[in-house]
Design a protein around this motif. Structure first.
Motif, mmCIF file in Angstrom:
data_model
loop_
_atom_site.group_PDB
_atom_site.id
_atom_site.type_symbol
_atom_site.label_atom_id
_atom_site.label_comp_id
_atom_site.label_asym_id
_atom_site.label_seq_id
_atom_site.Cartn_x
_atom_site.Cartn_y
_atom_site.Cartn_z
ATOM 1 N N GLY A 212 4.433 49.428 1.039
ATOM 2 C CA GLY A 212 4.369 49.043 2.431
ATOM 3 C C GLY A 212 5.640 48.696 3.156
ATOM 4 O O GLY A 212 5.603 47.904 4.105
ATOM 5 N N GLN A 213 6.777 49.292 2.771
ATOM 6 C CA GLN A 213 7.985 49.110 3.571
ATOM 7 C C GLN A 213 7.980 50.104 4.736
ATOM 8 O O GLN A 213 7.274 51.103 4.707
ATOM 9 C CB GLN A 213 9.241 49.324 2.710
ATOM 10 C CG GLN A 213 9.384 48.363 1.553
ATOM 11 C CD GLN A 213 8.619 48.794 0.311
ATOM 12 O OE1 GLN A 213 7.932 49.803 0.317
ATOM 13 N NE2 GLN A 213 8.733 48.020 -0.757
ATOM 14 N N TYR A 214 8.777 49.829 5.757
ATOM 15 C CA TYR A 214 8.823 50.766 6.896
ATOM 16 C C TYR A 214 9.502 52.065 6.484
ATOM 17 O O TYR A 214 10.338 52.090 5.580
ATOM 18 C CB TYR A 214 9.531 50.129 8.085
ATOM 19 C CG TYR A 214 11.045 50.149 8.060
ATOM 20 C CD1 TYR A 214 11.764 50.896 8.991
ATOM 21 C CD2 TYR A 214 11.758 49.402 7.124
ATOM 22 C CE1 TYR A 214 13.152 50.916 8.983
ATOM 23 C CE2 TYR A 214 13.134 49.398 7.102
ATOM 24 C CZ TYR A 214 13.834 50.164 8.035
ATOM 25 O OH TYR A 214 15.208 50.176 8.023
ATOM 26 N N SER A 215 9.129 53.151 7.140
ATOM 27 C CA SER A 215 9.669 54.465 6.796
ATOM 28 C C SER A 215 10.435 55.034 7.985
ATOM 29 O O SER A 215 10.451 54.434 9.068
ATOM 30 C CB SER A 215 8.525 55.420 6.414
ATOM 31 O OG SER A 215 7.966 56.040 7.564
ATOM 32 N N PRO A 216 11.057 56.213 7.824
ATOM 33 C CA PRO A 216 11.791 56.815 8.949
ATOM 34 C C PRO A 216 10.914 57.179 10.144
ATOM 35 O O PRO A 216 11.442 57.481 11.214
ATOM 36 C CB PRO A 216 12.417 58.071 8.332
ATOM 37 C CG PRO A 216 12.532 57.763 6.876
ATOM 38 C CD PRO A 216 11.315 56.953 6.568
ATOM 39 N N THR A 217 9.576 57.174 9.979
ATOM 40 C CA THR A 217 8.703 57.481 11.118
ATOM 41 C C THR A 217 7.950 56.258 11.624
ATOM 42 O O THR A 217 7.141 56.375 12.551
ATOM 43 C CB THR A 217 7.680 58.581 10.740
ATOM 44 O OG1 THR A 217 6.894 58.141 9.634
ATOM 45 C CG2 THR A 217 8.381 59.888 10.388
ATOM 46 N N SER A 218 8.196 55.086 11.043
ATOM 47 C CA SER A 218 7.558 53.860 11.537
ATOM 48 C C SER A 218 8.067 53.538 12.938
ATOM 49 O O SER A 218 9.250 53.700 13.241
ATOM 50 C CB SER A 218 7.859 52.681 10.612
ATOM 51 O OG SER A 218 7.335 52.898 9.328
ATOM 52 N N GLU A 219 7.163 53.062 13.776
ATOM 53 C CA GLU A 219 7.551 52.747 15.151
ATOM 54 C C GLU A 219 8.498 51.539 15.192
ATOM 55 O O GLU A 219 8.469 50.688 14.300
ATOM 56 C CB GLU A 219 6.312 52.476 16.007
ATOM 57 C CG GLU A 219 5.533 51.219 15.646
ATOM 58 C CD GLU A 219 4.496 51.407 14.555
ATOM 59 O OE1 GLU A 219 3.584 50.548 14.447
ATOM 60 O OE2 GLU A 219 4.596 52.410 13.807
ATOM 61 N N ARG A 220 9.329 51.494 16.222
ATOM 62 C CA ARG A 220 10.226 50.358 16.399
ATOM 63 C C ARG A 220 9.400 49.091 16.594
ATOM 64 O O ARG A 220 8.395 49.087 17.308
ATOM 65 C CB ARG A 220 11.130 50.576 17.610
ATOM 66 C CG ARG A 220 12.203 49.510 17.753
ATOM 67 C CD ARG A 220 13.152 49.817 18.892
ATOM 68 N NE ARG A 220 14.133 48.758 19.054
ATOM 69 C CZ ARG A 220 15.044 48.718 20.017
ATOM 70 N NH1 ARG A 220 15.095 49.691 20.914
ATOM 71 N NH2 ARG A 220 15.894 47.718 20.091
ATOM 72 N N GLY A 221 9.789 48.021 15.914
ATOM 73 C CA GLY A 221 9.051 46.763 15.962
ATOM 74 C C GLY A 221 8.012 46.631 14.864
ATOM 75 O O GLY A 221 7.339 45.603 14.780
ATOM 76 N N LYS A 222 7.906 47.657 14.004
ATOM 77 C CA LYS A 222 6.915 47.629 12.930
ATOM 78 C C LYS A 222 7.219 46.492 11.956
ATOM 79 O O LYS A 222 8.303 46.397 11.391
ATOM 80 C CB LYS A 222 6.923 48.964 12.181
ATOM 81 C CG LYS A 222 5.908 49.079 11.060
ATOM 82 C CD LYS A 222 4.514 49.209 11.597
ATOM 83 C CE LYS A 222 3.510 49.499 10.505
ATOM 84 N NZ LYS A 222 2.139 49.594 11.057
ATOM 85 N N VAL A 223 6.236 45.606 11.769
ATOM 86 C CA VAL A 223 6.390 44.491 10.843
ATOM 87 C C VAL A 223 5.893 44.933 9.468
ATOM 88 O O VAL A 223 4.736 45.325 9.306
ATOM 89 C CB VAL A 223 5.596 43.260 11.318
ATOM 90 C CG1 VAL A 223 5.661 42.142 10.276
ATOM 91 C CG2 VAL A 223 6.135 42.773 12.650
ATOM 92 N N THR A 224 6.788 44.913 8.494
ATOM 93 C CA THR A 224 6.441 45.291 7.124
ATOM 94 C C THR A 224 7.116 44.316 6.172
ATOM 95 O O THR A 224 7.821 43.397 6.591
ATOM 96 C CB THR A 224 6.916 46.727 6.798
ATOM 97 O OG1 THR A 224 8.350 46.732 6.682
ATOM 98 C CG2 THR A 224 6.493 47.723 7.865
ATOM 99 N N LYS A 225 6.940 44.541 4.874
ATOM 100 C CA LYS A 225 7.568 43.675 3.872
ATOM 101 C C LYS A 225 9.091 43.747 3.944
ATOM 102 O O LYS A 225 9.777 42.772 3.620
ATOM 103 C CB LYS A 225 7.094 44.085 2.485
ATOM 104 C CG LYS A 225 5.606 43.844 2.256
ATOM 105 C CD LYS A 225 5.166 44.348 0.895
ATOM 106 C CE LYS A 225 3.667 44.111 0.694
ATOM 107 N NZ LYS A 225 3.171 44.624 -0.600
ATOM 108 N N SER A 226 9.609 44.891 4.350
ATOM 109 C CA SER A 226 11.069 45.025 4.435
ATOM 110 C C SER A 226 11.603 44.769 5.845
ATOM 111 O O SER A 226 12.819 44.730 6.044
ATOM 112 C CB SER A 226 11.495 46.428 3.968
ATOM 113 O OG SER A 226 10.842 47.425 4.723
#
Length: 347
Positions: free
Chosen positions: A142-156
């Motif tokens: 569940g870390q953010y990826s290169p396609t995650s939207e800006r502001g995405k809250v994840t473990k990283s």
């Protein structure tokens, strides 16, 4: 030479069923994962190619999607993180009789593998690349990826991602890929149609598949998938037809005088003002503009084939060079080949 689906010229079609493409391995993804739907669609589609299983190869990198080759009763390789396009390139150019498919994810292909992806696309190697995009790192929890939207809250990114996301279709079009499309994991009919067009294409066919990760990014594509919202958010691209969408086709897309595309009400502008989709348009700029219509999957988003054009295929160009070099240097004369050109004898 083979045809677009890898079938040898003059060879009789091979009659197989979806069951023939199911391996004896237990499918192990999280219950409810969108990968199950994609796997089922691909297994159901493969018999239509009429290709023996021993002439089909699936190459994957690292990630949840990369378990795919284990579940296909074909040849396959679970390869190196981000390097599946490079390994598949070597296989395709050395074995033109094979139908070679790359399975990758948004993290695998667009992070560590970004360099390999864009060069496979620009070279136009005879590959079919399926990129499963769930906008998250699933395998590593569940870390953010290169396609995650800006502001995405994840473990990283506990305070929200600062990165501007990649649009995979835009990346592919920017690399001037000759076939670029997008589909959705749960829309089997649409996905199968896109796979068929990709398989028939000579050169690199790139297909982004929106894939739900119900554990770490559940509902990312609900606006495009749910019955009560999909008509207003899916912009289905169909070659030769005006671009319309909505429950009653009340919305459309037009090209403005400022050379940009925009969503309009058909009643306000008339159908004649709408953009007619041309997936065979040589210039990729219009397809690129369509890919930029939506910066979020919660807004009207194009799906379907953005671009499908002919360009010399890398594998065939390389084969022609090898034939020419062999004729020039002398067939089978290794010593002449090694000592030809810029070589010197010392002492």
């Amino acid at each position: 030479m083979t045809t677009g689906n890898g079938q040898g010229n003059g060879a009789a079609p091979v009659k197989l069923t979806a069951k023939d493409f199911k391996s004896d391995q237990e499918v192990r993804w999280c219950p409810g994962c969108g990968d199950y739907a994609i796997l089922s669609a691909v297994q159901g589609f493969m018999p239509s190619l009429g290709i023996p299983r021993e002439r089909i190869v699936f190459v994957s990198g690292i990630g949840c999607s990369s378990r795919f080759p284990y579940y296909m009763n074909t040849y396959g390789m679970h390869s190196i993180h981000g390097r599946a396009p490079a390994i598949a390139t070597g296989l395709s150019v050395s074995r033109p009789d094979l139908s070679v498919w790359v399975i990758t994810g948004d993290g695998d292909a667009l992070s560590i593998g970004g360099n390999h992806l864009i060069h496979a696309l620009r070279r136009n190697v005879n590959l079919k690349i399926l990129l499963f995009n769930n906008q998250i790192y699933g395998l590593t929890k569940g870390q953010y990826s290169p396609t995650s939207e800006r502001g995405k809250v994840t473990k990283s990114t506990p305070m929200g991602s600062l990165d501007h996301p990649f649009n995979p279709v835009s990346v592919a079009l920017g690399a001037e890929a000759t076939f670029v499309a997008r589909s959705i994991d749960s829309d089997r009919k649409h996905l199968t149609e896109v796979l068929g067009k990709a398989a028939a294409h000579r050169g690199t066919a790139f297909v982004e598949v929106y894939q739900n990760c119900n554990i770490f990014n559940d509902g990312a594509f609900d606006a495009l998938k749910e019955p009560d919202t999909r008509a207003d958010n899916q912009i289905r691209l169909e070659h030769g037809k005006p671009i319309r969408f909505g429950a009653d086709g009340e919305k459309g897309v037009r090209l403005t005088e400022e050379a940009r595309v925009e969503v309009v009400d058909v009643a306000d502008v008339g159908e004649d003002a709408l953009l007619v989709h041309d997936e065979h348009r040589k210039e990729p700029s219009l397809a690129f503009m369509l890919s930029r219509l939506a910066h979020s999957t919660h807004k009207p988003t194009p799906i379907g084939v953005f671009r499908d054009v002919d360009r010399p295929v890398y594998d065939e160009l390389m084969a022609e060079q090898l034939e020419a070099a062999t004729a020039e240097q002398g067939r089978g004369d290794l010593a002449r080949l090694l000592h030809g050109g810029d070589t010197w004898q010392l002492g």
